[in-house]
Design a protein around this motif. Structure first.
Motif, short mmCIF file in Angstrom:
data_model
loop_
_atom_site.label_atom_id
_atom_site.label_comp_id
_atom_site.label_asym_id
_atom_site.label_seq_id
_atom_site.Cartn_x
_atom_site.Cartn_y
_atom_site.Cartn_z
N VAL A 61 0.87 -1.17 0.00
CA VAL A 61 0.00 0.00 0.00
C VAL A 61 0.91 1.22 0.00
O VAL A 61 1.81 1.35 0.84
CB VAL A 61 -0.94 0.03 1.22
CG1 VAL A 61 -1.73 1.33 1.25
CG2 VAL A 61 -1.89 -1.17 1.19
N ILE A 62 0.68 2.08 -0.97
CA ILE A 62 1.42 3.33 -1.07
C ILE A 62 0.43 4.48 -0.86
O ILE A 62 -0.63 4.50 -1.49
CB ILE A 62 2.13 3.46 -2.43
CG1 ILE A 62 3.24 2.40 -2.54
CG2 ILE A 62 2.68 4.88 -2.64
CD1 ILE A 62 3.95 2.39 -3.89
N SER A 63 0.78 5.39 0.03
CA SER A 63 -0.03 6.59 0.27
C SER A 63 0.74 7.79 -0.24
O SER A 63 1.94 7.91 -0.01
CB SER A 63 -0.30 6.75 1.77
OG SER A 63 -0.99 5.63 2.26
N LEU A 64 0.02 8.66 -0.94
CA LEU A 64 0.64 9.86 -1.50
C LEU A 64 0.08 11.10 -0.84
O LEU A 64 -1.14 11.26 -0.72
CB LEU A 64 0.40 9.93 -3.01
CG LEU A 64 0.86 8.74 -3.84
CD1 LEU A 64 0.52 8.97 -5.31
CD2 LEU A 64 2.33 8.47 -3.66
N SER A 65 0.97 11.96 -0.42
CA SER A 65 0.62 13.29 0.06
C SER A 65 1.67 14.20 -0.55
O SER A 65 1.82 14.22 -1.77
CB SER A 65 0.59 13.33 1.59
OG SER A 65 1.84 12.91 2.13
N ASP A 66 2.46 14.88 0.28
CA ASP A 66 3.58 15.63 -0.27
C ASP A 66 4.80 14.72 -0.42
O ASP A 66 5.85 15.13 -0.88
CB ASP A 66 3.91 16.83 0.62
CG ASP A 66 4.28 16.43 2.04
OD1 ASP A 66 3.82 15.36 2.49
OD2 ASP A 66 5.02 17.18 2.69
N LYS A 67 4.64 13.44 -0.02
CA LYS A 67 5.69 12.44 -0.16
C LYS A 67 5.05 11.07 -0.40
O LYS A 67 3.84 10.90 -0.26
CB LYS A 67 6.57 12.39 1.10
CG LYS A 67 5.84 11.98 2.34
CD LYS A 67 6.76 11.96 3.54
CE LYS A 67 5.98 11.48 4.77
NZ LYS A 67 6.84 11.30 5.91
N ILE A 68 5.87 10.10 -0.76
CA ILE A 68 5.44 8.72 -0.95
C ILE A 68 5.68 7.97 0.36
O ILE A 68 6.80 7.97 0.87
CB ILE A 68 6.23 8.04 -2.08
CG1 ILE A 68 6.03 8.77 -3.41
CG2 ILE A 68 5.85 6.56 -2.19
CD1 ILE A 68 6.93 8.25 -4.52
N THR A 69 4.64 7.35 0.87
CA THR A 69 4.77 6.49 2.04
C THR A 69 4.35 5.08 1.63
O THR A 69 3.22 4.90 1.14
CB THR A 69 3.89 6.98 3.20
OG1 THR A 69 4.21 8.33 3.50
CG2 THR A 69 4.07 6.12 4.44
N ALA A 70 5.24 4.11 1.79
CA ALA A 70 4.95 2.74 1.35
C ALA A 70 5.03 1.78 2.52
O ALA A 70 5.79 2.00 3.47
CB ALA A 70 5.96 2.34 0.26
N GLU A 71 4.25 0.73 2.43
CA GLU A 71 4.30 -0.34 3.43
C GLU A 71 3.90 -1.66 2.78
O GLU A 71 3.19 -1.68 1.77
CB GLU A 71 3.37 -0.04 4.61
CG GLU A 71 1.89 -0.06 4.25
CD GLU A 71 0.97 0.17 5.44
OE1 GLU A 71 1.19 -0.48 6.49
OE2 GLU A 71 0.05 0.98 5.31
N HIS A 72 4.37 -2.74 3.36
CA HIS A 72 3.93 -4.07 2.96
C HIS A 72 2.84 -4.51 3.91
O HIS A 72 2.90 -4.24 5.11
CB HIS A 72 5.10 -5.07 3.03
CG HIS A 72 6.07 -4.92 1.93
ND1 HIS A 72 7.29 -4.29 2.11
CD2 HIS A 72 6.03 -5.28 0.62
CE1 HIS A 72 7.94 -4.29 0.95
NE2 HIS A 72 7.20 -4.88 0.05
N ILE A 73 1.86 -5.20 3.36
CA ILE A 73 0.81 -5.83 4.16
C ILE A 73 1.12 -7.33 4.11
O ILE A 73 1.08 -7.94 3.04
CB ILE A 73 -0.60 -5.56 3.59
CG1 ILE A 73 -0.85 -4.06 3.43
CG2 ILE A 73 -1.66 -6.25 4.44
CD1 ILE A 73 -0.85 -3.26 4.70
N TYR A 74 1.43 -7.90 5.25
CA TYR A 74 1.75 -9.32 5.36
C TYR A 74 0.58 -10.06 5.99
O TYR A 74 -0.02 -9.58 6.95
CB TYR A 74 3.00 -9.52 6.22
CG TYR A 74 4.26 -8.94 5.64
CD1 TYR A 74 4.95 -9.62 4.65
CD2 TYR A 74 4.74 -7.72 6.07
CE1 TYR A 74 6.12 -9.09 4.10
CE2 TYR A 74 5.90 -7.17 5.53
CZ TYR A 74 6.58 -7.86 4.55
OH TYR A 74 7.73 -7.33 4.01
N PHE A 75 0.29 -11.23 5.45
CA PHE A 75 -0.80 -12.04 6.03
C PHE A 75 -0.53 -13.51 5.76
O PHE A 75 0.31 -13.84 4.96
CB PHE A 75 -2.17 -11.61 5.48
CG PHE A 75 -2.30 -11.73 3.98
CD1 PHE A 75 -2.96 -12.81 3.44
CD2 PHE A 75 -1.75 -10.78 3.12
CE1 PHE A 75 -3.08 -12.93 2.04
CE2 PHE A 75 -1.86 -10.89 1.74
CZ PHE A 75 -2.52 -11.97 1.20
#
Length: 161
Positions: free
Chosen positions: A147-161
């Motif tokens: 999941v990548i969230s965009l605002s004034d920067k790129i914030t990324a994370e992995h979703i593990y399950f």
């Protein structure tokens, strides 16, 4: 802006459908990026029911996907440029091939797949991101997507399950 990133779904070979954890995340998505190895066009159509889909073909994709999608592409979203490629080929590692494919291009993030190994790291300001696989974890401990969230920067994370 919310982007769900996935790769290497290999449907229906590895699973019968997309997992519930991924489907939950797709409920409020602005963009879906798939980095190849869909296996069949049905995955593309299923994802499109949730929103805009951008992607590339991988080394196991059928002719219908190859006719629809390019080998690599750059997608602009939220003021950022994302280079997308599956990463298959000869020589170098998958990650190095993906980075080399966008040499000289002005991208903020390179998204790739093929290895099924989640990666999130930076080379300078460039985010290098592999979501892993939500359906074929191979030797990984967990299934995963990004999941990548965009605002004034790129914030990324992995979703593990």
């Amino acid at each position: 802006m919310k982007i769900v990133v996935l790769s290497d779904t290999h449907l229906p070979k590895r699973k019968k459908g997309l997992p519930a954890r991924l489907l939950d995340e797709l409920m409020d998505v602005d963009l879906i990026i798939h980095a190849g190895d869909w296996q069949t066009i049905d995955v593309y159509h299923e994802l499109r029911r949730n929103g805009r889909v951008e992607g590339v073909y991988g080394n196991v994709d059928d002719e219908e996907i190859i006719r629809l999608l390019p080998l690599k592409k750059i997608v602009e979203a939220g003021g950022f440029r994302f280079g997308i490629i599956h990463g298959h080929g000869k020589g170098k590692t998958t990650e190095r091939r993906a980075i080399a494919a966008f040499k000289g291009e002005n991208v903020d993030c390179i998204i790739f797949g093929h290895s099924h190994i989640p990666v999130m790291r930076y080379e300078g300001d460039l985010l290098i991101f592999n979501p892993g696989s939500p359906t074929d974890k191979r030797r990984q401990k967990f299934f995963s997507f990004g999941v990548i969230s965009l605002s004034d920067k790129i914030t990324a994370e992995h979703i593990y399950f």
